[in-house]
Enzyme design. Sequence first.
Site, short mmCIF file in Angstrom:
data_model
loop_
_atom_site.label_atom_id
_atom_site.label_comp_id
_atom_site.label_asym_id
_atom_site.label_seq_id
_atom_site.Cartn_x
_atom_site.Cartn_y
_atom_site.Cartn_z
CE1 TYR A 133 -19.82 28.09 -7.42
CE2 TYR A 133 -17.81 28.56 -7.95
CZ TYR A 133 -18.60 28.57 -7.88
OH TYR A 133 -19.19 29.74 -6.34
CD GLU B 137 -20.31 31.49 2.77
OE1 GLU B 137 -18.64 31.10 2.89
OE2 GLU B 137 -21.16 30.84 2.62
CE LYS C 184 -15.85 27.00 -5.91
NZ LYS C 184 -16.52 28.78 -5.26
CG LEU D 40 -17.64 26.99 -0.33
CD1 LEU D 40 -17.75 25.66 -0.28
CD2 LEU D 40 -16.74 28.03 -1.20
#
Length: 279
Positions: A35, A179, A147, A203
């Site tokens: 996505y 993250e 992702k 990411l």
Amino acid sequence: MSYPDKVYLNGQIVDSAEAKISVFNRGFIFGDGLYEVMVQINGIFFYEKEHLARLQSGLHKVNIDFDVAILNNEIPKLLHAAQLTDVDCMLYIQITRGVAPRQHSFPSNIKPTVMIYAVPKVLPEINLVNAHVIIRKDFRWSRCDIKMTSLLGNVMLNEEAMQHDCYETILHRNGVFTEASHSNLFFVKDGAVYTHPADEHILNGITRIVVIELCHLLGIKIIEKAIKVAEIDSIDEAFLTGTSTQIAAIQNIDDHQLYSGNKKGPITKRLQEAFLKLK
Ligand code: PDD
């Protein structure tokens, strides 16, 4: 939050209540899909080229055969149907491998499922949040660079933040910060900005890339090196980045207070002001 009225599904614009996919869709069965999320500000998608390039690169990584160039014609059609042409909004794109009888390996001759929707969204000029965050172990898989829609790990980690009345959960793996559940993480130490390198444990956020560029432009030292959890006492500032988060100052990490009241660090503030000028 409400549902959009219109959805783009496999080349058609449909009322969202009528938008149906098969229960055998591999996105549903396996979370076998990717996505992308981007925002339109003043009639322009912020770093659209970079978002679509990341989507294309992810599709290559997981061997889903779809050319994102098609979306350049399709997104305007959806925006028109949703009456969001030139309106500040958030666009969600999901591409799954498609529909096939359940088997783990990639089926041949399968057509990807493409779904897009947009909802109005006006972002604040500057994110005024002074975030409280919690620290948790990063128990997600080792391909966080993709992702993908299988976000159960991220969802569970984000839920913990909500249960603790916090804005985000920041994550660590092998003794270093990676993250956050749905944003990237930066630290400031002795005047330099640090963030985890763009490897398979994070990411590579588009906002992350923009902030790194801004550091170069502003002459702020930027080091793509992970900060150790054990270094937390030597941190001067910390902030989160993401498409809807933009740049959010972190005030507290668990019981560790970086700033009090409405105060935030000078480098975080400078980057927020510079980021605002890009929009
Ligand atoms: N989240 N890291 C993770 C795990 C993310 O899910 C996101 C984005 C980011 C920031 O990426 P970007 O700057 O490209 O938005 C980092 C999106 C917005 C989401 O899941 O809704």
